[in-house]
Write an enzyme that holds these catalytic residues in place. Structure first.
Site, mmCIF file in Angstrom:
data_model
loop_
_atom_site.group_PDB
_atom_site.id
_atom_site.type_symbol
_atom_site.label_atom_id
_atom_site.label_comp_id
_atom_site.label_asym_id
_atom_site.label_seq_id
_atom_site.Cartn_x
_atom_site.Cartn_y
_atom_site.Cartn_z
ATOM 1 N N LYS A 254 0.848 -1.258 -0.057
ATOM 2 C CA LYS A 254 0.067 0.035 0.248
ATOM 3 C C LYS A 254 0.750 1.120 0.149
ATOM 4 C CE LYS A 254 -3.854 2.108 2.929
ATOM 5 N NZ LYS A 254 -4.091 2.162 4.490
ATOM 6 N N GLU B 265 10.431 -4.737 4.222
ATOM 7 C CA GLU B 265 10.146 -6.224 4.563
ATOM 8 C C GLU B 265 10.624 -6.104 2.673
ATOM 9 O OE1 GLU B 265 8.743 -4.531 6.997
ATOM 10 O OE2 GLU B 265 9.064 -6.526 8.276
ATOM 11 N N GLY C 77 -4.681 -2.089 4.984
ATOM 12 C CA GLY C 77 -3.891 -3.177 4.668
ATOM 13 C C GLY C 77 -4.946 -4.219 4.863
ATOM 14 N N ARG C 78 -5.304 -4.514 6.374
ATOM 15 C CA ARG C 78 -5.334 -5.463 6.097
ATOM 16 C C ARG C 78 -7.055 -6.124 5.449
ATOM 17 N NH1 ARG C 78 -4.586 -2.233 10.229
ATOM 18 N NH2 ARG C 78 -6.379 -1.774 11.824
ATOM 19 N N GLU D 215 -4.451 -6.833 14.683
ATOM 20 C CA GLU D 215 -4.111 -5.536 14.219
ATOM 21 C C GLU D 215 -5.564 -4.251 14.781
ATOM 22 O OE1 GLU D 215 -2.106 -4.354 10.630
ATOM 23 O OE2 GLU D 215 -0.677 -5.094 11.512
ATOM 24 N N HIS E 93 -4.753 -33.001 16.894
ATOM 25 C CA HIS E 93 -3.439 -34.049 17.945
ATOM 26 C C HIS E 93 -2.385 -33.503 18.790
ATOM 27 C CE1 HIS E 93 -5.684 -37.543 17.047
ATOM 28 N NE2 HIS E 93 -6.038 -37.021 15.802
ATOM 29 N N LYS F 105 9.199 -0.603 14.912
ATOM 30 C CA LYS F 105 10.156 -0.306 13.570
ATOM 31 C C LYS F 105 11.350 0.718 13.341
ATOM 32 C CE LYS F 105 6.068 -1.043 10.229
ATOM 33 N NZ LYS F 105 5.011 -0.269 9.367
#
Ligand code: F6P
Length: 547
Positions: free
Chosen positions: A208, A214, A268-269, A354, A385, A513
């Site tokens: 965005k 990253e 973003g999400r 978030e 399990h 950050k």
């Protein structure tokens, strides 16, 4: 709208009193006294069916929760969101992911801008591009069709597309292999580059902001890898971008003609419906992508129109609030009994945590109740399990959302019967538990001695009374998946309104950050060591010594 502190509202206080009455309720008794509990506490919408009967509540609880939702202004806030008001106060932005899946007509005008025209314009550009790649008309620099797509993005620019591509793998183009690279850890990119060939690979740089460390580092490294193997003029055939930041894309060297834009009003999400879903459209094609949008839109209409008491996302939100605040449940486990939904819990972690992992209200005051629980989980039956032991007999009560499709996308019907049997059995076991008397009776039936029974009984007793929801759909399709994602988006929204937090900013990711940038400079020797605490200093020294 300025909210008063949640715990001082009349509806909250009524719930608090009611919660004291409900303290000793047992789910197995609630079922025993009301044979109609299942039809009373189920609802369907947009191809989804929700059974919320296995929660520790009754009709009065739901009435009080609906009063709370009303008092907190859920309906007004919902309408404000759909209308494009700037409800993201700290960033002064509208929140319009719902516009991304709305039909072209009627047009949604926001600040004089025809948002629907913008959305459908980009969708059309995505359609033309993805059709060309899928048909083998868009060729790599040496004239070969694209076989591999590498989506480079992180957070919402990765989790949504990756989750959806996995969930819809049965709808995917057979020639196109999707790869997702998100981590700044070079092992991630290294592994993807090891699988692809520069002549036949398309890189999507999805960000965005187009500033996320990253993504920028992975994009630069992918570009360098590509340029070592092909000329600079080949780049245009192999690199496209999805972003709101045209200038940064130009600086990176991608032709704006190969950029698919979106807008600052898409969080973003909440962005998988936008051009961030380009990898999804490449995989499944424009038709199925439209079905995904249509399913989400159908759920949007339900959210807008259904009364709060029968409104699926509102119910999920209110029940979640009840479990968190009045039953004290610290987490919510997501259990998709569908292997293709195996990234859904990770997707919901970002969506919910978030959005609502906050401790101050929109007005900057401390929230005076608990907020977002930890969201986690994995597919059934695998989780059974691994960690289900704790869910059944641990000291915390963890509500669970079971998600399943009634019909499988394969022909091994006996597998599906086994899968569904496990899903339903687990929710029954969490609800009923097994009393010591029942355990003892079983053990007597097995012929154990009284001494053996006394020793074993406490270990084999299940407290039960553990809440769960079950969400069913007929098949996992693009349409039902779209509805499922939108269901959780709106659930998150409603809880944010109840807590009066801004569900659309994420300032909590900033501090780490900033500190990482400083430490990175120290590790690279570009900055004098700063004064950290002794632990951080010690760790930095170890990393430097290892170089
Ligand atoms: O750091 C958090 C975050 O901003 C998320 O909200 C977002 O989804 C992710 O980073 C990626 O951001 P972008 O798409 O701008 O690269």
């Amino acid at each position: 709208m300025r909210q008063i502190a949640l715990s001082t509202t009349a509806s909250y206080q009524a719930l608090e009193t009611h919660a004291l009455e409900a303290e000793d309720w047992l789910l197995r008794d609630l079922f025993a006294i009301d044979p109609a509990r299942f039809p009373a506490f189920t609802v369907d919408a947009a191809g989804l069916f929700l059974d919320y009967s296995k929660n520790r509540l009754d009709a009065r609880t739901l009435e009080l929760l609906a009063d709370l939702a009303r008092e907190r202004g859920v309906e007004d806030q919902r309408d404000a969101m759909f209308a494009g008001e700037r409800i993201n106060l700290s960033e002064h932005r509208a929140v319009l992911h719902t516009a991304l899946r709305a039909p072209r007509e009627p047009a949604l005008m926001v600040d004089g801008q025809d948002v629907s025209a913008d959305v459908h314009g980009v969708l059309e550009r995505m359609r033309v591009f993805t059709d060309a790649v899928r048909a083998g008309i868009w060729l790599g620099h040496s004239g070969k069709p694209i076989t591999d797509i590498v989506n480079i993005g992180i957070g919402g620019s990765d989790l949504g597309p990756k989750m959806v591509c996995l969930a819809l793998r049965q709808y995917a183009h057979p020639r196109l292999k999707l790869h997702f690279v998100s981590n700044v850890d070079g092992h991630d990119l290294d592994a993807a580059l090891g699988k692809v060939h520069p002549e036949t690979t398309l890189f999507i740089i999805a960000s965005k902001t187009f500033t996320t460390t990253e993504t920028m580092m992975n994009a630069q490294s992918a570009r360098a890898w590509f340029l070592e193997r092909a000329g600079a003029d080949a780049l245009a055939k192999h690199f496209v971008a999805v972003s709101t930041n045209t200038e940064a894309i130009k600086t990176f060297g991608i032709d704006p003609a190969n950029m698919f834009p979106f807008w600052d009003w898409v969080g973003g999400r909440y962005s998988v419906w936008s051009a961030i879903g380009l990898s999804v459209m490449l995989a499944v094609g424009h038709g199925y992508f439209s079905d995904l949008l249509a399913g989400a839109h159908a759920l949007d209409l339900h959210f807008k129109e259904a009364p709060l008491e029968k409104n699926m996302p509102v119910l999920l939100a209110m029940i979640g609030f009840w479990n968190r605040q009045f039953l004290g449940c610290p987490s919510l486990s997501i259990a998709p009994y569908h292997q293709d939904l195996n990234r859904f819990p990770a997707y919901l972690q970002q969506l919910d945590m978030e959005s609502n992992g906050k401790c101050v209200t929109k007005g900057g005051q401390p929230v005076d109740t608990l907020t977002c629980p930890v969201i986690w989980g994995d597919c059934g039956t695998n989780g059974q399990h691994a960690y289900f032991q704790l869910l059944h007999q641990g000291t915390d009560v963890t509500p669970i959302d079971f998600i399943a499709a009634l019909r499988p996308g394969h022909e091994m019907g006996h597998h599906h019967a086994a899968l569904l049997a496990n899903c339903f059995a687990q929710s029954e076991a969490f609800m009923r538990g097994k009393t010591t008397a029942e355990v003892k009776q079983d053990l007597q039936g097995q012929g154990l001695t009284e001494a053996q029974i006394t020793d074993l009984a406490p270990h084999k007793t299940f407290p039960g009374n553990r809440p769960s929801n079950t969400i069913l759909m007929e098949y996992l399709t693009p349409y039902t998946l779209g509805a499922l994602i939108a269901l959780y988006e709106h659930k998150t929204f409603v809880q944010g309104v109840i807590w009066d937090v801004n569900s659309f900013d994420q300032w909590g990711v900033e501090l780490g950050k900033v500190l990482a940038k400083k430490i990175e400079a120290e590790l690279n020797g570009d900055a004098q060591p700063a004064q950290h605490d002794s632990s951080t200093n010690g760790l930095i020294a170890m990393a430097k010594a290892a170089v």
